[in-house]
Design an enzyme around this catalytic site. Structure first.
Site, PDB file in Angstrom:
ATOM      1  N   LYS A  19       0.782  -1.238   0.000  1.00 25.63           N
ATOM      2  CA  LYS A  19       0.000   0.000   0.000  1.00 25.63           C
ATOM      3  C   LYS A  19       0.816   1.294   0.000  1.00 25.63           C
ATOM      4  CE  LYS A  19      -3.454  -0.893  -0.532  1.00 25.63           C
ATOM      5  NZ  LYS A  19      -3.818  -1.455  -1.880  1.00 25.63           N
TER       6      LYS A  19
ATOM      7  N   GLY B 254       2.086   2.540  -2.736  1.00 24.62           N
ATOM      8  CA  GLY B 254       1.870   3.251  -3.999  1.00 24.62           C
ATOM      9  C   GLY B 254       2.494   2.597  -5.216  1.00 24.62           C
TER      10      GLY B 254
ATOM     11  N   TRP C 153       0.810   3.219  -8.725  1.00 27.85           N
ATOM     12  CA  TRP C 153       1.078   4.583  -9.217  1.00 27.85           C
ATOM     13  C   TRP C 153       2.505   4.672  -9.765  1.00 27.85           C
ATOM     14  CZ3 TRP C 153       1.520   9.247  -5.319  1.00 27.85           C
ATOM     15  CH2 TRP C 153       1.484  10.440  -6.018  1.00 27.85           C
TER      16      TRP C 153
ATOM     17  N   HIS D  60       6.918  -7.057  -3.187  1.00 30.91           N
ATOM     18  CA  HIS D  60       6.754  -6.570  -1.812  1.00 30.91           C
ATOM     19  C   HIS D  60       7.659  -7.361  -0.865  1.00 30.91           C
ATOM     20  CE1 HIS D  60       3.342  -4.092  -2.833  1.00 30.91           C
ATOM     21  NE2 HIS D  60       2.580  -5.110  -3.171  1.00 30.91           N
TER      22      HIS D  60
ATOM     23  N   ARG E 211       5.925   5.181   2.274  1.00 30.61           N
ATOM     24  CA  ARG E 211       4.737   6.002   2.599  1.00 30.61           C
ATOM     25  C   ARG E 211       4.548   5.987   4.104  1.00 30.61           C
ATOM     26  NH1 ARG E 211      -1.518   4.655   0.701  1.00 30.61           N
ATOM     27  NH2 ARG E 211      -2.368   6.748   1.108  1.00 30.61           N
TER      28      ARG E 211
ATOM     29  N   THR F  27      -1.335  10.132 -14.729  1.00 29.66           N
ATOM     30  CA  THR F  27      -1.205   9.267 -13.548  1.00 29.66           C
ATOM     31  C   THR F  27      -1.835   9.902 -12.303  1.00 29.66           C
ATOM     32  OG1 THR F  27       0.985  10.125 -12.988  1.00 29.66           O
ATOM     33  CG2 THR F  27       0.924   8.155 -14.388  1.00 29.66           C
TER      34      THR F  27
ATOM     35  N   PHE G 211      -4.508  10.591  -9.484  1.00 30.28           N
ATOM     36  CA  PHE G 211      -5.367   9.613  -8.815  1.00 30.28           C
ATOM     37  C   PHE G 211      -6.706   9.480  -9.556  1.00 30.28           C
ATOM     38  CE2 PHE G 211      -8.722   8.519  -5.847  1.00 30.28           C
ATOM     39  CZ  PHE G 211      -8.274   7.275  -5.447  1.00 30.28           C
TER      40      PHE G 211
ATOM     41  N   ARG H 146      -8.467   3.765  -3.952  1.00 25.29           N
ATOM     42  CA  ARG H 146      -9.477   4.011  -2.913  1.00 25.29           C
ATOM     43  C   ARG H 146      -9.660   5.506  -2.681  1.00 25.29           C
ATOM     44  NH1 ARG H 146      -9.823   4.389   2.760  1.00 25.29           N
ATOM     45  NH2 ARG H 146      -7.584   4.803   2.745  1.00 25.29           N
ATOM     46  N   LYS H 147      -8.664   6.158  -2.035  1.00 25.19           N
ATOM     47  CA  LYS H 147      -8.780   7.597  -1.768  1.00 25.19           C
ATOM     48  C   LYS H 147      -7.578   8.375  -2.302  1.00 25.19           C
ATOM     49  CE  LYS H 147     -11.753   8.181   2.221  1.00 25.19           C
ATOM     50  NZ  LYS H 147     -11.821   8.702   3.602  1.00 25.19           N
TER      51      LYS H 147
HETATM   52  P1  A3P Z   1      -5.422   4.540  -0.244  1.00 22.69           P
HETATM   53  O1  A3P Z   1      -5.956   3.174   0.136  1.00 22.69           O
HETATM   54  O2  A3P Z   1      -4.962   5.313   0.951  1.00 22.69           O
HETATM   55  O3  A3P Z   1      -6.366   5.305  -1.088  1.00 22.69           O
HETATM   56  P2  A3P Z   1      -0.484   0.107  -3.752  1.00 22.69           P
HETATM   57  O4  A3P Z   1      -0.500   0.502  -5.176  1.00 22.69           O
HETATM   58  O5  A3P Z   1       0.901  -0.031  -3.209  1.00 22.69           O
HETATM   59  O6  A3P Z   1      -1.367  -1.058  -3.483  1.00 22.69           O
HETATM   60  O7  A3P Z   1      -1.065   1.341  -2.932  1.00 22.69           O
HETATM   61  C1  A3P Z   1      -2.411   1.696  -3.035  1.00 22.69           C
HETATM   62  C2  A3P Z   1      -2.565   3.081  -2.437  1.00 22.69           C
HETATM   63  O8  A3P Z   1      -2.028   4.049  -3.371  1.00 22.69           O
HETATM   64  C3  A3P Z   1      -4.031   3.435  -2.238  1.00 22.69           C
HETATM   65  O9  A3P Z   1      -4.099   4.308  -1.114  1.00 22.69           O
HETATM   66  C4  A3P Z   1      -4.329   4.149  -3.542  1.00 22.69           C
HETATM   67  O10 A3P Z   1      -5.467   4.964  -3.514  1.00 22.69           O
HETATM   68  C5  A3P Z   1      -3.055   4.945  -3.752  1.00 22.69           C
HETATM   69  N1  A3P Z   1      -2.894   5.349  -5.158  1.00 22.69           N
HETATM   70  C6  A3P Z   1      -3.064   4.579  -6.247  1.00 22.69           C
HETATM   71  N2  A3P Z   1      -2.883   5.299  -7.363  1.00 22.69           N
HETATM   72  C7  A3P Z   1      -2.605   6.546  -6.977  1.00 22.69           C
HETATM   73  C8  A3P Z   1      -2.340   7.760  -7.684  1.00 22.69           C
HETATM   74  N3  A3P Z   1      -2.349   7.809  -9.000  1.00 22.69           N
HETATM   75  N4  A3P Z   1      -2.074   8.866  -6.969  1.00 22.69           N
HETATM   76  C9  A3P Z   1      -2.075   8.825  -5.611  1.00 22.69           C
HETATM   77  N5  A3P Z   1      -2.335   7.711  -4.881  1.00 22.69           N
HETATM   78  C10 A3P Z   1      -2.597   6.578  -5.565  1.00 22.69           C
END
Ligand code: A3P
Length: 288
Positions: free
Chosen positions: A52, A54, A57, A103, A125, A224, A226, A251-252
Site C-alpha cells: 500500500k 503506492g 502509481w 513486496h 509512505r 497518472t 489519482f 481508494r482515496k
Molecule cells: P489509499 O488506500 O490510501 O487510497 P499500492 O499501489 O501499493 O497497493 O497502494 C495503493 C494506495 O495508493 C491506495 O491508497 C491508492 O489509492 C493509492 N494510489 C493509487 N494510485 C494513486 C495515484 N495515481 N495517486 C495517488 N495515490 C494513488
C-alpha cells in the site's frame, strides 16, 4: 481470470504472506526461492515497496518514462509482481528494460539483480496511512481473507502481525541495504510525489537515466493523477469480494486518511512505537 477461492494463508520464516497464485501452487518456500534465484537482466528495474505504499502509481509513472509515452498501460503491475508468478520464465518474453516489482523484503530480492547493481526504486509512505489503506484492502481481498474489526486489525499491526511482516522490519532492512549497496536503491516518498510530482518525477527520471521534456512530464502527471487512474485503470474488482465498482486499489489516494480511523489513544501508541523503532533511521517521513 477466475476468482480465487480463499485458502489458509501461506507462512514462511514466521511471516504471513498473501495467497497469490504462486504461493498457492508452489508454496511459500519455493516461491521465495524462485524470486531469489530469478535470472535478472542488467537493465531490469525492480520496484520495491511495502504493501500500500503506492506501487500501482509508481509502476505507471516508470512505465511511461521508460516507454516515452503518456498513455496508461492496458495491463496491471500484478502481471510483473515476482512473488505472484508461478512460472517466472513468462517474464523472458518482455522487452528490456523490464519493470518488475515485489513486496518481498530486501533479503529475498533476486541475488543476481544486486550483483548486477541493477536499479531498485523504493517508494516509502507514512505507516499510519499504510495501516489504514491495508485495512481496507485486506477486508475485501480474497487472497488475504481477513475481514476483522478495525480494533483487532490495529492490534495486529502494532505487534507486526500483518502481511509480509512488520512495516518497520521491511523499511529498516531497506535502509540498511541502501548503505550496504550504495547507488542502486532510489528511495522516494509517496507524500512528496503527491505534493510536488514534477520535481519528484524528474528526479526519478534522472535516477533511471531517462531524459524527459517538460511537456511529457506534465502529461505524465495528468495521466497518472489519482482521478485519472481511478477512472481508467482496472481495479481488480472482478477478482475480489467487493460490492462497489471502484475503490479497491484506487481508494482515496490521500495523505492523512489515518485521522479518520485512529483514536487518540491508538495514535499515541502508534507515535510511541514509531519513535522507538525509527530512532536510528534517517528516513524523513511525514504524516500529513
Ligand atoms: P489509499 O488506500 O490510501 O487510497 P499500492 O499501489 O501499493 O497497493 O497502494 C495503493 C494506495 O495508493 C491506495 O491508497 C491508492 O489509492 C493509492 N494510489 C493509487 N494510485 C494513486 C495515484 N495515481 N495517486 C495517488 N495515490 C494513488
Amino acid at each position: 481470470m477466475p476468482v480465487l477461492e480463499p485458502v489458509p494463508l501461506p507462512e514462511y520464516e514466521g511471516v504471513t504472506y498473501i495467497s497469490l497464485r504462486a504461493f498457492r501452487e508452489k508454496g511459500p518456500e519455493q516461491t521465495i526461492k524462485d524470486v531469489k534465484d530469478f535470472q535478472s537482466r542488467e537493465t531490469d528495474v525492480i520496484i520495491c515497496t511495502y504493501l500500500k505504499a503506492g506501487v500501482h502509481w509508481l509502476d505507471e509513472i516508470i512505465t511511461m518514462l521508460v516507454n516515452n509515452t503518456t498513455t496508461l498501460a492496458s495491463g496491471t503491475k500484478g502481471q510483473r509482481t515476482l512473488e505472484g508468478i508461478t512460472e517466472l520464465s513468462v517474464l523472458d518474453s518482455l522487452p528490456s528494460p523490464r519493470i518488475l516489482n515485489t513486496h518481498l523484503s530486501f533479503k529475498y530480492i533476486p541475488t543476481k539483480h544486486v550483483q548486477n547493481k541493477g536499479k531498485i526504486v523504493h517508494m516509502i509512505r507514512n505507516p499510519k496511512d499504510i495501516c489504514v489503506s491495508l485495512y481496507h484492502h485486506a477486508r475485501r481481498d480474497v487472497v488475504m481473507n481477513y475481514d476483522v474489526p478495525w480494533e483487532t486489525y490495529f492490534e495486529n499491526w502494532m505487534s507486526g502481525k500483518v502481511f509480509y511482516g512488520s512495516w518497520y522490519d521491511y523499511e529498516l532492512e531497506m535502509e540498511e541495504a541502501s548503505l550496504q549497496y550504495p547507488g542502486i536503491i532510489y528511495t522516494c516518498y509517496y507524500e512528496d510525489f503527491k505534493r510536488e510530482p514534477k520535481t519528484q518525477i524528474r528526479k526519478l527520471a534522472d535516477f533511471l537515466e531517462i531524459t524527459v521534456s517538460d511537456q511529457i512530464l506534465e502529461n505524465i502527471i495528468e495521466a497518472t493523477s489519482f482521478k485519472n487512474m481511478q477512472s481508467k485503470k482496472t481495479d481488480h474488482t472482478k477478482f475480489v469480494n467487493m460490492k462497489e465498482e471502484k475503490g479497491f486499489i484506487y481508494r482515496k489516494g490521500d495523505i492523512g486518511d489515518w485521522k479518520t480511523h485512529f483514536t487518540v489513544n491508538q495514535n499515541n501508541r502508534f507515535d510511541a512505537q514509531f519513535k522507538e523503532r525509527m530512532k536510528n533511521s534517517k528516513y524523513t517521513i511525514t504524516f500529513e
